[in-house]
Design an enzyme around this catalytic site. Structure first.
Site, PDB file in Angstrom:
ATOM      1  N   LYS A 193      38.297  31.866  57.848  1.00 55.83           N
ATOM      2  CA  LYS A 193      39.630  32.447  58.030  1.00 55.83           C
ATOM      3  C   LYS A 193      40.112  32.111  59.439  1.00 55.83           C
ATOM      4  CE  LYS A 193      42.169  36.828  57.797  1.00 55.83           C
ATOM      5  NZ  LYS A 193      42.053  38.281  57.547  1.00 55.83           N
ATOM      6  N   LYS A 204      41.055  30.160  54.164  1.00 55.90           N
ATOM      7  CA  LYS A 204      42.369  30.759  54.384  1.00 55.90           C
ATOM      8  C   LYS A 204      42.875  30.364  55.761  1.00 55.90           C
ATOM      9  CE  LYS A 204      44.728  35.231  54.694  1.00 55.90           C
ATOM     10  NZ  LYS A 204      44.579  36.693  54.767  1.00 55.90           N
TER      11      LYS A 204
END
Length: 330
Positions: free
Chosen positions: A201, A254
Site C-alpha cells: 500500500k 494499492k
C-alpha cells in the site's frame, strides 16, 4: 521464420476469432464492490468527488445490497464512518460499531454475499491516522506507535469476525499486522476467516476522494512513515514476503493503475491470490471524463480491468463494479 509465412493478423479476422484466442477476461466473479456506511437515519448521500458512490445509513443500506446481489456481485468491501471518534479509534472495535452492525444486517439480508471488512483505525480516530499516536517530546513530533496499534487492530478484526465478516482486510501497514491479526483471530475461534492483506500500500496521491468519502484525512502530518514510497519496487517484495510468512491468504496492491508492474512482480513470485484495488481517484478521473463526454467510459473501464487481469490480478476491488456487472450482463 517471419512474414509472409507468419501472419499474426490471421487470429484477428473476426469477433468470433478474437473471442477464441483471448487470453484474459473480466468476469462477475472477479469483482469486489466498496460500500460506505455511515451513522444516522435516512442517509443516502452522493460523495461529491465520486459520482455514483454514496454514503448509506444502515436503514438505507438494504436497497443497495439488493441491487448488488441482483447484479450478481458476490463480494463487497465495507467501510464505516462513525458518529464519534477518539484518539484510539474505539468505535472501530465496538461490538455495536457501524461496521459491525452493518455486517450483521447484511448477513441477514444476503447471507451468501461475502462481506470483506476493512480493518483500520483511520476512519475512527480523531487524528485520522491508522494507529495510536504518541507525541515525542524529544523530537517535537507525533509518532504513530506500531506495537500499541497492533493490539487495537486485533480487537477490531475479532469484533468484525464476531459480527459475521467473511474476510478481514487489514489496511493499516503496521509492521507485523498480519501475524498479530492471524493470532488474534485463531485464538478467538476464527481460524476459518481469511486475511486479505493490504500488503503493498503506497503513500499515494490517488486516495484523495476516498479520504472525503471515509472522513479519514490525517489531521496533521501524513502517512509516509507507514505507507510505502511510490518510488520503491523491491520494498514491495519485502512487504509481501513478510505477509506471506505471517499467514496472509491474499495479497493486495494499492493503488492499481500506476502499480501494475508491482502486481506482476507479486504474481510471478507468489501462488496466493492477488488483489488489485482500483482506488478512488482512478475512479473519479474516469467518471469525470466520461461525464464530460471526453472518453468512452465503458471502453476505458473494461480495458483497464483487463489490464489488471493481465498484470496478474485474480480479483479487483473497484467502484465501477456495479457498472461492470451491468455491462457484462449485456
Amino acid at each position: 521464420m517471419s512474414f509472409p509465412l507468419i501472419r499474426n493478423r490471421r487470429l484477428r479476422t473476426s469477433q468470433a476469432m478474437r473471442n477464441l484466442v483471448r487470453e484474459h477476461a473480466v468476469t462477475l466473479y472477479d469483482l469486489i464492490y466498496p460500500i460506505f456506511v455511515t451513522h444516522g437515519t435516512g442517509v443516502k448521500e452522493e460523495i461529491a468527488s465520486m459520482p455514483g458512490v454514496y454514503h448509506f445509513s444502515i436503514d438505507q443500506l438494504e436497497a443497495e445490497i439488493r441491487e448488488v446481489t441482483a447484479l450478481g456481485i458476490q463480494a463487497i468491501l465495507l467501510f464505516g464512518v462513525p458518529e464519534t471518534k477518539d484518539s484510539e479509534g474505539s468505535s472501530a472495535y465496538d461490538p455495536n460499531g457501524i461496521v459491525q452492525e452493518a455486517t450483521r444486517r447484511i448477513k441477514q439480508w444476503a447471507p451468501d454475499l461475502l462481506v470483506v471488512a476493512d480493518t483500520c483505525l483511520c476512519q475512527f480516530t480523531d487524528h485520522g491516522h491508522c494507529g495510536v499516536v504518541h507525541f515525542n517530546e524529544a523530537k517535537k513530533r507525533a509518532d504513530v506507535l506500531n506495537d500499541a496499534s497492533l493490539e487495537l487492530l486485533v480487537k477490531t478484526a475479532v469484533s468484525q469476525a464476531e459480527a459475521g465478516a467473511d474476510v478481514i482486510a487489514p489496511s493499516n501497514m503496521m509492521d507485523g499486522f498480519v501475524y498479530a491479526i492471524r493470532q488474534g483471530l485463531d485464538e478467538a475461534g476464527f481460524e476459518h476467516v481469511p486475511i486479505m492483506s493490504y500488503s503493498v500500500k503506497y503513500a499515494s496521491a490517488f486516495y484523495g476522494p476516498f479520504r472525503e468519502a471515509a472522513h479519514s484525512a490525517p489531521q496533521f502530518g501524513d502517512r509516509k512513515t507507514y505507507q510505502m514510497d511510490p518510488a520503491n519496487a523491491r520494498e514491495a517484495v519485502r512487504e509481501a514476503d513478510a505477509d506471506v510468512a505471517e499467514g496472509a491468504d491474499m495479497l493486495m496492491v494499492k493503488p492499481a493503475m500506476a502499480y501494475m508492474d508491482i502486481m506482476r512482480m507479486l504474481r510471478d513470485r507468489y501462488d496466493l491470490p492477488i488483489v488489485a484495488y482500483n482506488v478512488s481517484a482512478e475512479y473519479s478521473m474516469v467518471k469525470a471524463a466520461g461525464l464530460q463526454g471526453w472518453i468512452d467510459e465503458k471502453a476505458i473501464v473494461m480495458e483497464t480491468m483487463v489490464g489488471f487481469k493481465r498484470a496478474g490480478a485474480d480479483m479487483i476491488i473497484t467502484y465501477f463494479a456495479k457498472d461492470i456487472a451491468a455491462w457484462l450482463k449485456g
